[in-house]
Motif scaffolding. Structure first.
Motif, PDB file in Angstrom:
ATOM      1  N   ARG A  36       0.813  -1.224   0.000  1.00 15.97           N
ATOM      2  CA  ARG A  36       0.000   0.000   0.000  1.00 15.97           C
ATOM      3  C   ARG A  36       0.840   1.266   0.000  1.00 15.97           C
ATOM      4  N   GLN A  37       2.105   1.157   0.372  1.00 14.00           N
ATOM      5  CA  GLN A  37       2.978   2.322   0.409  1.00 14.00           C
ATOM      6  C   GLN A  37       3.283   2.795  -1.006  1.00 14.00           C
ATOM      7  N   THR A  38       3.530   4.076  -1.144  1.00 16.79           N
ATOM      8  CA  THR A  38       3.977   4.584  -2.441  1.00 16.79           C
ATOM      9  C   THR A  38       5.490   4.570  -2.456  1.00 16.79           C
ATOM     10  N   GLY A  39       6.067   4.351  -3.607  1.00 21.66           N
ATOM     11  CA  GLY A  39       7.523   4.319  -3.717  1.00 21.66           C
ATOM     12  C   GLY A  39       8.133   3.162  -2.949  1.00 21.66           C
ATOM     13  N   ILE A  40       7.792   1.959  -3.308  1.00 23.85           N
ATOM     14  CA  ILE A  40       8.273   0.778  -2.602  1.00 23.85           C
ATOM     15  C   ILE A  40       9.792   0.666  -2.750  1.00 23.85           C
ATOM     16  N   ALA A  41      10.477   0.498  -1.632  1.00 22.08           N
ATOM     17  CA  ALA A  41      11.930   0.347  -1.633  1.00 22.08           C
ATOM     18  C   ALA A  41      12.312  -1.028  -2.178  1.00 22.08           C
ATOM     19  N   SER A  42      13.498  -1.126  -2.766  1.00 22.46           N
ATOM     20  CA  SER A  42      13.911  -2.368  -3.412  1.00 22.46           C
ATOM     21  C   SER A  42      13.944  -3.548  -2.444  1.00 22.46           C
ATOM     22  N   GLU A  43      14.253  -3.310  -1.163  1.00 22.51           N
ATOM     23  CA  GLU A  43      14.286  -4.432  -0.218  1.00 22.51           C
ATOM     24  C   GLU A  43      12.887  -4.950   0.101  1.00 22.51           C
ATOM     25  N   ASN A  44      11.870  -4.238  -0.333  1.00 22.29           N
ATOM     26  CA  ASN A  44      10.491  -4.663  -0.102  1.00 22.29           C
ATOM     27  C   ASN A  44       9.830  -5.224  -1.352  1.00 22.29           C
ATOM     28  N   GLU A  45      10.613  -5.517  -2.368  1.00 23.31           N
ATOM     29  CA  GLU A  45      10.073  -6.128  -3.571  1.00 23.31           C
ATOM     30  C   GLU A  45      10.122  -7.640  -3.414  1.00 23.31           C
ATOM     31  N   TYR A  46       9.097  -8.301  -3.917  1.00 18.91           N
ATOM     32  CA  TYR A  46       9.025  -9.752  -3.811  1.00 18.91           C
ATOM     33  C   TYR A  46       8.809 -10.363  -5.179  1.00 18.91           C
ATOM     34  N   PHE A  47       9.434 -11.479  -5.412  1.00 20.03           N
ATOM     35  CA  PHE A  47       9.210 -12.246  -6.615  1.00 20.03           C
ATOM     36  C   PHE A  47       8.587 -13.562  -6.189  1.00 20.03           C
ATOM     37  N   PHE A  48       7.408 -13.827  -6.697  1.00 17.88           N
ATOM     38  CA  PHE A  48       6.707 -15.053  -6.356  1.00 17.88           C
ATOM     39  C   PHE A  48       6.908 -16.052  -7.484  1.00 17.88           C
ATOM     40  N   ARG A  49       7.371 -17.224  -7.147  1.00 13.35           N
ATOM     41  CA  ARG A  49       7.555 -18.284  -8.132  1.00 13.35           C
ATOM     42  C   ARG A  49       6.344 -19.196  -8.069  1.00 13.35           C
ATOM     43  N   LEU A  50       5.639 -19.262  -9.170  1.00 17.07           N
ATOM     44  CA  LEU A  50       4.449 -20.096  -9.246  1.00 17.07           C
ATOM     45  C   LEU A  50       4.796 -21.370  -9.994  1.00 17.07           C
ATOM     46  N   ARG A  51       4.812 -22.455  -9.284  1.00 18.18           N
ATOM     47  CA  ARG A  51       5.160 -23.729  -9.913  1.00 18.18           C
ATOM     48  C   ARG A  51       3.912 -24.389 -10.473  1.00 18.18           C
ATOM     49  N   PHE A  52       4.098 -25.140 -11.529  1.00 22.33           N
ATOM     50  CA  PHE A  52       2.978 -25.824 -12.153  1.00 22.33           C
ATOM     51  C   PHE A  52       3.460 -27.135 -12.731  1.00 22.33           C
ATOM     52  N   ARG A  53       2.516 -28.011 -12.964  1.00 15.24           N
ATOM     53  CA  ARG A  53       2.829 -29.296 -13.580  1.00 15.24           C
ATOM     54  C   ARG A  53       2.089 -29.401 -14.899  1.00 15.24           C
ATOM     55  N   PRO A  54       2.775 -29.884 -15.944  1.00 19.33           N
ATOM     56  CA  PRO A  54       2.091 -30.117 -17.210  1.00 19.33           C
ATOM     57  C   PRO A  54       0.941 -31.093 -16.991  1.00 19.33           C
ATOM     58  N   PRO A  55      -0.131 -30.988 -17.663  1.00 18.93           N
ATOM     59  CA  PRO A  55      -0.373 -30.275 -18.915  1.00 18.93           C
ATOM     60  C   PRO A  55      -0.957 -28.867 -18.719  1.00 18.93           C
ATOM     61  N   TYR A  56      -0.665 -28.202 -17.612  1.00 13.60           N
ATOM     62  CA  TYR A  56      -1.161 -26.854 -17.372  1.00 13.60           C
ATOM     63  C   TYR A  56      -0.714 -25.942 -18.503  1.00 13.60           C
ATOM     64  N   ASP A  57      -1.635 -25.168 -19.047  1.00 10.16           N
ATOM     65  CA  ASP A  57      -1.337 -24.288 -20.183  1.00 10.16           C
ATOM     66  C   ASP A  57      -0.794 -22.955 -19.673  1.00 10.16           C
ATOM     67  N   TRP A  58       0.477 -22.963 -19.269  1.00  9.24           N
ATOM     68  CA  TRP A  58       1.099 -21.777 -18.690  1.00  9.24           C
ATOM     69  C   TRP A  58       1.096 -20.602 -19.672  1.00  9.24           C
ATOM     70  N   HIS A  59       1.460 -20.843 -20.907  1.00  3.98           N
ATOM     71  CA  HIS A  59       1.502 -19.751 -21.888  1.00  3.98           C
ATOM     72  C   HIS A  59       0.107 -19.209 -22.168  1.00  3.98           C
ATOM     73  N   GLY A  60      -0.874 -20.062 -22.182  1.00  8.32           N
ATOM     74  CA  GLY A  60      -2.259 -19.607 -22.333  1.00  8.32           C
ATOM     75  C   GLY A  60      -2.686 -18.731 -21.161  1.00  8.32           C
ATOM     76  N   MET A  61      -2.265 -19.109 -19.949  1.00 13.89           N
ATOM     77  CA  MET A  61      -2.585 -18.303 -18.769  1.00 13.89           C
ATOM     78  C   MET A  61      -1.914 -16.940 -18.849  1.00 13.89           C
ATOM     79  N   LEU A  62      -0.666 -16.900 -19.291  1.00 12.48           N
ATOM     80  CA  LEU A  62       0.029 -15.618 -19.440  1.00 12.48           C
ATOM     81  C   LEU A  62      -0.657 -14.735 -20.481  1.00 12.48           C
ATOM     82  N   ARG A  63      -1.107 -15.335 -21.596  1.00  5.75           N
ATOM     83  CA  ARG A  63      -1.836 -14.556 -22.616  1.00  5.75           C
ATOM     84  C   ARG A  63      -3.134 -13.994 -22.031  1.00  5.75           C
TER      85      ARG A  63
END
Length: 72
Positions: A36-63
């Motif tokens: 909710r803060q404006t100007g998020i500092a770099s130490e407060n950035e998060y990268f979420f890794r979403l794992r999936f198993r085939p036959p999940y249509d990952w590219h279709g979900m991204l589109r």
């Protein structure tokens, strides 16, 4: 949040919160406050890794999600 926790396979919201706290070293509440803060500092950035198993249509979900993305 409870529905997300149960759908993700956690037995309770408490276990979900503990997993988030262990992985990101912050509680879900703290993460929401940071977002909710404006100007998020770099130490407060998060990268979420979403794992999936085939036959999940990952590219279709991204589109599907690409035109609905929120800037930033």
């Amino acid at each position: 949040m409870g529905e997300v926790a149960m759908t993700a396979g956690f037995g309770s919201v408490r276990r979900f919160n503990a997993a988030i706290r262990q992985l990101y070293r912050r509680t879900p509440t703290q993460i929401r406050r940071i977002v909710r803060q404006t100007g998020i500092a770099s130490e407060n950035e998060y990268f979420f890794r979403l794992r999936f198993r085939p036959p999940y249509d990952w590219h279709g979900m991204l589109r599907f999600l690409a035109p609905r993305a929120t800037p930033g």
